[in-house]
Design a protein around this motif. Structure first.
Motif, PDB file in Angstrom:
ATOM      1  N   ASP A   1     -29.239 -32.036   2.433  1.00 56.06           N
ATOM      2  CA  ASP A   1     -27.821 -31.668   2.407  1.00 56.06           C
ATOM      3  C   ASP A   1     -27.616 -30.212   2.033  1.00 56.06           C
ATOM      4  O   ASP A   1     -26.744 -29.533   2.587  1.00 56.06           O
ATOM      5  N   ASP A   2     -28.410 -29.701   1.078  1.00 50.94           N
ATOM      6  CA  ASP A   2     -28.173 -28.328   0.628  1.00 50.94           C
ATOM      7  C   ASP A   2     -28.570 -27.292   1.665  1.00 50.94           C
ATOM      8  O   ASP A   2     -28.281 -26.102   1.511  1.00 50.94           O
ATOM      9  N   GLU A   3     -29.222 -27.731   2.739  1.00 50.02           N
ATOM     10  CA  GLU A   3     -29.536 -26.821   3.836  1.00 50.02           C
ATOM     11  C   GLU A   3     -28.422 -26.789   4.882  1.00 50.02           C
ATOM     12  O   GLU A   3     -28.437 -25.953   5.769  1.00 50.02           O
ATOM     13  N   ARG A   4     -27.467 -27.706   4.767  1.00 48.43           N
ATOM     14  CA  ARG A   4     -26.388 -27.797   5.769  1.00 48.43           C
ATOM     15  C   ARG A   4     -24.999 -27.602   5.194  1.00 48.43           C
ATOM     16  O   ARG A   4     -24.094 -27.179   5.940  1.00 48.43           O
ATOM     17  N   PHE A   5     -24.825 -27.924   3.929  1.00 46.95           N
ATOM     18  CA  PHE A   5     -23.479 -27.992   3.395  1.00 46.95           C
ATOM     19  C   PHE A   5     -23.319 -27.137   2.145  1.00 46.95           C
ATOM     20  O   PHE A   5     -24.245 -27.013   1.339  1.00 46.95           O
ATOM     21  N   LYS A   6     -22.119 -26.560   1.993  1.00 46.40           N
ATOM     22  CA  LYS A   6     -21.775 -25.784   0.805  1.00 46.40           C
ATOM     23  C   LYS A   6     -20.369 -26.152   0.377  1.00 46.40           C
ATOM     24  O   LYS A   6     -19.496 -26.375   1.208  1.00 46.40           O
ATOM     25  N   LEU A   7     -20.157 -26.191  -0.926  1.00 42.47           N
ATOM     26  CA  LEU A   7     -18.838 -26.444  -1.500  1.00 42.47           C
ATOM     27  C   LEU A   7     -18.492 -25.302  -2.432  1.00 42.47           C
ATOM     28  O   LEU A   7     -19.279 -24.952  -3.309  1.00 42.47           O
ATOM     29  N   PHE A   8     -17.310 -24.707  -2.236  1.00 41.98           N
ATOM     30  CA  PHE A   8     -16.795 -23.694  -3.154  1.00 41.98           C
ATOM     31  C   PHE A   8     -15.469 -24.198  -3.702  1.00 41.98           C
ATOM     32  O   PHE A   8     -14.607 -24.640  -2.951  1.00 41.98           O
ATOM     33  N   ASP A   9     -15.319 -24.121  -5.010  1.00 40.21           N
ATOM     34  CA  ASP A   9     -14.128 -24.659  -5.649  1.00 40.21           C
ATOM     35  C   ASP A   9     -13.485 -23.617  -6.550  1.00 40.21           C
ATOM     36  O   ASP A   9     -14.151 -22.786  -7.111  1.00 40.21           O
TER      37      ASP A   9
END
Length: 199
Positions: A191-199
């Motif tokens: 997942d960490d190679e495809r997705f990013k979350l910024f909050d």
């Protein structure tokens, strides 16, 4: 069934059969509605779909084999291709052909020149959304499918055989039918190679 469950149910099915309980007319209407309700840029409705069943479906895959034979590297390679086409595609109940109407795309470029460089990409997005909608709808009824891309190799033969307008460009072929064997387990990258979350 939740949307997430339906997504997991939809897979690329290559072991297809003809044991579909719906009639060609019911399938046509089901596919038609799925495409109609799919979004497209500026509501352009540039996606066109042709549903083939019975003899028309078989004709498509025999035509495809005829074109593939012309470009096959060897007789041995063609035999392997023939086994795949007959076993995974022609063995199914039908095929959906997806097209982009280039007249619509070119018209949008003239109507909105500021966005002209984007309309070809947006038309491809519309194709992807429409075929995914159909794929999900088929999966909901336990009908297997896959998406193939023998275009542009078969474009001319398809236009002649099925009286396709000159402005329609073939973008994919979706053989469908009863599920005779399940798909292999699906693998995922981390997942960490495809997705990013910024909050």
């Amino acid at each position: 069934m939740t949307f997430e469950e339906l997504q997991k149910k939809r897979r690329s099915i290559y072991a297809l059969g003809k044991e579909v309980k719906k009639s060609p007319e019911e399938l046509f209407n089901m596919i038609k509605e799925a495409v109609k309700e799919s979004p497209s840029p500026f509501n352009s409705q540039s996606v066109k779909a042709v549903v083939l069943t019975g003899a028309a479906h078989e004709k498509l895959w025999e035509m495809t084999l005829a074109e593939l034979k012309k470009v096959s590297a060897s007789e041995e390679a063609f035999q392997a291709t023939t086994a795949k086409v007959k076993g995974a595609f022609e063995a199914g109940f039908g095929t959906v052909l997806y097209f982009t109407d280039e007249n619509i795309v070119q018209g949008l470029k003239k109507q909105a020149p500021l966005y002209a460089p984007n309309f070809d990409s947006w038309a491809e997005e519309a194709i992807g959304i429409a075929l995914y909608s159909v794929w999900m709808r088929l999966a909901e009824d336990n009908i297997g499918a896959s998406i193939q891309h023998y275009n542009p190799l078969i474009d001319q033969a398809v236009k002649e055989a099925f009286d396709i307008p000159a402005s329609w460009t073939l973008r994919g072929e979706m053989p469908f039918g009863s599920i005779e064997a399940p798909a292999d387990p699906k693998t995922f990258v981390k997942d960490d190679e495809r997705f990013k979350l910024f909050d």
